[in-house]
Scaffold this active site. Structure first.
Site, mmCIF file in Angstrom:
data_model
loop_
_atom_site.group_PDB
_atom_site.id
_atom_site.type_symbol
_atom_site.label_atom_id
_atom_site.label_comp_id
_atom_site.label_asym_id
_atom_site.label_seq_id
_atom_site.Cartn_x
_atom_site.Cartn_y
_atom_site.Cartn_z
ATOM 1 N N GLU A 27 40.368 45.107 20.917
ATOM 2 C CA GLU A 27 39.219 45.810 21.521
ATOM 3 C C GLU A 27 39.278 47.324 21.262
ATOM 4 O OE1 GLU A 27 39.110 47.201 25.460
ATOM 5 O OE2 GLU A 27 40.804 45.977 26.107
ATOM 6 N N LYS A 161 46.167 44.033 36.205
ATOM 7 C CA LYS A 161 46.628 45.309 36.761
ATOM 8 C C LYS A 161 46.333 45.368 38.248
ATOM 9 C CE LYS A 161 46.434 48.897 34.099
ATOM 10 N NZ LYS A 161 45.805 49.878 33.204
#
Ligand code: PSU
Ligand code: MN
Length: 311
Positions: A27, A161
């Site tokens: 990405e 995360k």
């Protein structure tokens, strides 16, 4: 499928796809919004090198010149890493940046969608978007998750995360029928840390086993992604307790400054990076490199399996 007026595939990637050679999608939001310059450009280039060294062709994805680009030149990676007004492009932004010819860096969701237009099955990144803490009020749930429920591209990340609500994110993934597999351990990792307060729903220990799971899923006609959680290498791990204090501060600052929508994730990432004296940035770089290697190994294993069986 590959012939599409809004798709521009780099020659090297195109011949890899056509010849059944393993390809790993990467990405670009991580370059434009996930890290400061010059580490962003250095990391993007070194990640491509790692994919090559491990037997696959890298395909970094972005939106440039009004087209979805699969496979970037060094110059294009430099542009994404240095130009100020590059858009963070998720699915809802794609029509706008393409029609307005605005340079765009793709999130996990947009990268998956573009990769799948070219038949690329394996995608390595750092962290995915998920269900934010407080989502019961804000409704802030990343398009990465809805995209993973429908697009058949496997995503390798370092877990979820803890700026996100890890428990709710795992619940959402379960609801959407997305298998979550941790590579080589029982605990589900939380990006900077090898552990979280959650066990991994599934565990597999090597690329061949994960490739077999992907193969089985898609042969069953179960469209959508598999989240492969690859724990950060232990030398680079930051204890969850250390990160938690910074994360709470970052969320408080975001609240005070009324940051929401697409700005929230980049704001939290930047705040944390600036308040951990670069330690989190180093961990971030190490885990992305580690995921690139895992992605290449998985692409090689998956390609071998696909060649030997009719999918
Ligand atoms: N988490 C990270 N680093 C990142 C991102 C998330 O640790 O760079 C980026 C990815 O591109 C991801 C996007 O797809 O943020 C999610 O944004 P949002 O939460 O606005 O959907
Ligand atoms: Mn969001």
């Amino acid at each position: 499928m590959i012939e599409h007026p809004l798709l521009n595939i780099h020659q090297e990637v195109l011949s890899a796809i056509e010849n059944g050679h393993p390809v790993v999608a990467l990405e670009s939001t991580i370059i434009s919004h996930g890290m400061p310059w010059p580490q962003n450009v250095d990391t993007a280039l070194s990640v491509e090198k790692i994919v090559r060294e491990n037997g696959a062709i890298p395909a970094t994805i972005a939106i440039l010149d009004g087209q979805c680009q699969i496979g970037l030149t060094t110059e294009q990676i430099n542009t994404l890493g240095t130009v100020k007004d590059v858009w963070k492009v998720s699915l809802r932004d794609m029509p706008f940046v393409i029609s307005q010819r605005i340079p765009g860096a793709t999130t996990v969701a947009a990268t998956m969608r573009i990769a799948s237009m070219a038949g690329i099955k394996i995608f390595a990144t750092g962290g995915i978007g998920g269900v934010h803490r407080g989502a019961e009020h804000s409704m802030d749930i990343s398009t990465d998750l809805t995209e993973m429920s429908q697009t058949s591209v496997a995503v390798i990340s370092a877990g979820v995360k803890s700026i996100l609500d890890i428990g709710l994110t795992l619940e959402y993934l379960e609801t959407m029928g997305i298998p979550v597999v941790t590579w080589g351990q029982d605990a589900f990792p939380s990006f900077y840390s090898r552990e979280s307060n959650f066990p991994s729903p599934l565990r597999l220990n090597n690329a061949d086993a994960i490739a077999a799971l992907l193969h089985a899923k898609w042969r069953l006609g179960l469209n959508g992604s598999v989240l492969i959680a690859n724990p950060v290498p232990s030398d680079w791990e930051i204890p969850a307790e250390t990160m938690e204090a910074h994360i709470l501060d970052a969320i408080k600052a975001a609240d005070l400054n009324r940051v929401s929508g697409k700005e929230l994730t980049p704001y939290l990432l930047k705040y944390i990076s600036e308040h951990t004296r670069g330690e989190s940035l180093e961990a971030n770089i190490a885990l992305i490199r580690h995921n690139a290697k895992a992605g290449a190994e998985l692409a090689v294993a998956f390609q071998r399996l696909s060649r030997n069986a009719s999918i």
